[in-house]
Design an enzyme around this catalytic site. Sequence first.
Site, mmCIF file in Angstrom:
data_model
loop_
_atom_site.group_PDB
_atom_site.id
_atom_site.type_symbol
_atom_site.label_atom_id
_atom_site.label_comp_id
_atom_site.label_asym_id
_atom_site.label_seq_id
_atom_site.Cartn_x
_atom_site.Cartn_y
_atom_site.Cartn_z
ATOM 1 N N TRP A 6 0.830 -1.210 0.000
ATOM 2 C CA TRP A 6 0.000 0.000 0.000
ATOM 3 C C TRP A 6 0.863 1.257 0.000
ATOM 4 C CZ3 TRP A 6 -1.482 3.270 4.562
ATOM 5 C CH2 TRP A 6 -0.628 3.090 5.647
ATOM 6 N N GLU B 105 1.004 -2.110 13.104
ATOM 7 C CA GLU B 105 1.072 -3.580 13.165
ATOM 8 C C GLU B 105 1.478 -4.077 14.554
ATOM 9 O OE1 GLU B 105 3.718 -4.319 9.929
ATOM 10 O OE2 GLU B 105 2.111 -4.315 8.441
HETATM 11 C C1 BGC Z 1 4.859 -1.314 7.540
HETATM 12 C C2 BGC Z 1 3.801 -1.377 6.468
HETATM 13 C C3 BGC Z 1 4.479 -1.283 5.102
HETATM 14 C C4 BGC Z 1 5.574 -2.328 4.959
HETATM 15 C C5 BGC Z 1 6.373 -2.147 3.689
HETATM 16 C C6 BGC Z 1 5.880 -2.417 7.310
HETATM 17 O O1 BGC Z 1 6.885 -2.331 8.266
HETATM 18 O O2 BGC Z 1 4.275 -1.486 8.805
HETATM 19 O O3 BGC Z 1 2.895 -0.317 6.615
HETATM 20 O O4 BGC Z 1 3.536 -1.453 4.099
HETATM 21 O O5 BGC Z 1 6.481 -2.221 6.034
HETATM 22 O O6 BGC Z 1 6.997 -0.900 3.659
#
Ligand code: BGC
Length: 769
Positions: free
Chosen positions: A357, A488
């Site tokens: 995203w 996350e």
């Molecule tokens: C982030 C995500 C992101 C991904 C790739 C993760 O550490 O929490 O939002 O899409 O990295 O950059």
Amino acid sequence: MKNYIKHNEWQIIEEGFDPHLNKISESIFSLGNGRMGQRANFEETYTGETLQGNYVAGVYYPDKTRVGWWKNGYPEYFAKILNATHWIGLTITINDEVLDLNTCKVLNFSRVLDMQQGTLTRKFIVELSNGNVLGVEAIRFCSIVDDEAGVIKYTITPQNFDGKITVESSLDGDVKNQDSNYDEKFWNEISAKQVGDCALLNLETKKTAFWVSSAIYTAIYQNEKDLGLKSSFISKEKYVAQQFTVDVKKDQSTTIYKFAVNLSSENYKKEDLETTTIATLKRVKAKGFNQMLAEQAKAWAVKWQNGDVIIEGDVAAQQAIRFNIFQLHQTYTGEDARLNIGPKGFTGEKYGGSTYWDTEAYCLPFYLATAPQQVAENLLIYRYKHLEKAIENAEKLGFKDGAALYPMVTINGEECHNEWEITFEEIHRNGAIAFAIFNYIRYTAEQKYLAEYGLEVLIGIARFWAQRINWSIEKEKYVMLGVTGPNEYENNVNNNWYTSTIATWCLKYTIEAIGLVKADDAKKLEQILTKTKFDTEKETSHWKDIIEKMFYPIDEKLGVFLQQDGYLDKEQILVKDLPTVDRPLNQKWSWDRILRSCFIKQADVLQGIYFFEEDYDLTTIQRNYDFYESRTVHESSLSPCVHAIIAAKLGDLDRAYEFYLRTSRLDLDDYNNDTEDGLHITSMAGTWLSVVEGFGGMRVKNNQLHLHPVLPEKWKSYAFKIGFRHTIITVKVTTEKVSLTNESEHELNLNVFGKEAHLSANGTLEINS
Ligand code: BGC
């Protein structure tokens, strides 16, 4: 955090060789041209710690999924952009000893990435164990003019000896991905041969059957003259080389020129690939190194002319923004709608080179303002082309009737992510894809995109949300259960404010988009509704009901939107009270402890406030910012930029500047201790946003460009250039004034500091700050 990169406005400089920093530098000094890219590995043998990386855009391998506990709905594979043929190799043997910086004494070493001309130069002096001292100057680049070609000029000067040097200039396809799930190699050889004075290696990926054809031509010069040496051809499995032996004398330089091309069956028919490869190599070698370098510098000058950000009075900040812009241009040029931007671009294996995203939420605005419109449109079309796959993906999870769930991670439209709490729950990504369509139209005013492509995508996404949300009898509201927000560091939560907010926004915008297409072209709308089997009455009335009765967690006492229902049940501690030895949490704490803590990885509620800023008054933004920022550890590279933008809006310039430095120097100073895995390419677009939207206050509101520039105390001035609709505008900000220059034949009515302003065609305008 490290601090070994020297500050310079146009160059990234490392002085002295520290093998412990080598993998970090291999990332930082990466080269690319959108079509291929590589880490800054050495040309000569290096037996120390290294992560070899040569990548060819679009060529991937579906590596069979590896998980501890299989869950229905997991994808079968993780698509990876592969480590491809190592084309830079030059094995140098001096009087029978192989040159290897890991085994010889390094007397002097520097590595320079020149962002003005897009080259990487290394200079070093070494003493071999046989006592021979020699100097090397190696310069190479991936051509942005001939984007399938790379070229090396490697000069060796003996300092205290005469003797023999053997040069083995190779193409080595016997490479591995360090992240291979089953320790397999992903390439098979098709052919390896000599074609005239070139060496050729054709490889095929296992399973996906992509062909990549590479060829090299090597020449040895002394006193600026081609020695005309004939090479011996060496070949073994997945390896070809041209070998030369040359007599050298003390203080006399010998230069190796190596031209290489890498072509893939993504762009040519397989039966034509080999002949096209040889023809391409002949074409570039006929140009020669100097002409290619001159063309490279000219092409980079155009990129800088159109998209430089100039900061006066702060070299570290200037270097950093240019580094971010440079790496973005090296990663994605936007001519090919099949390609996209991996979070690490071509600088490492992490994230598999796949699309997240990040593209829609962070990168799109950068390309909208700094590249021809087609580039941003191609990013959107990439997702349009994956709509069917997004519908299949949703079906796999039990959704129906054309509901589309775009993958968390993908190359060809299929989901590749395999952690249930993200794959199935981090569904806010679907919202970012809809928001990008809105953002594109808001910026360009090209509403026709909706009828051509956008509306179908919006309908699929809106249908997904309508099915993912359910009615709570208890609350008498619609709720969204079991989700993971952008943060996350908590999973499987109920009513994540951001996800619920973007979901209902998608429903509203899709209803609006249906109306817009109807007003423009009612017949076209009918076609779309028929194609998508859309029941306007039934579906939109359900959506309207959700919009009206959606539940959003809010804490009235604190006056903040709640990240999720249970957020306040967590022990509330502030980041400032965390011992430094505990940071970064993701390396120091157990996952269980992280999940139960109130600490936030990246903007979550604040991501929503950033997207939908116009819906909230300043005091609401301030309250939420104060509450959430103090609990945020910024352990995603995507975090500081959003905070920089909001802090600048709230007038907290010191914090905005701090966040700016953190996002812009994230890799140069290795803030998160992970630059060795590759650069954070997608967050680099966020760096640009923190200057242009943060300090520059750029927004598009009410169909108009708005600017509200502020100047961080550390800067004397800054300037950026944006393309907006048919104009090209440079905005320069000093302590006294904001100067606008229009380099186009079109006039523009805009809004500066909340007041209407008029910029005539080719005109300038000065406004006191
Ligand atoms: C982030 C995500 C992101 C991904 C790739 C993760 O550490 O929490 O939002 O899409 O990295 O950059």
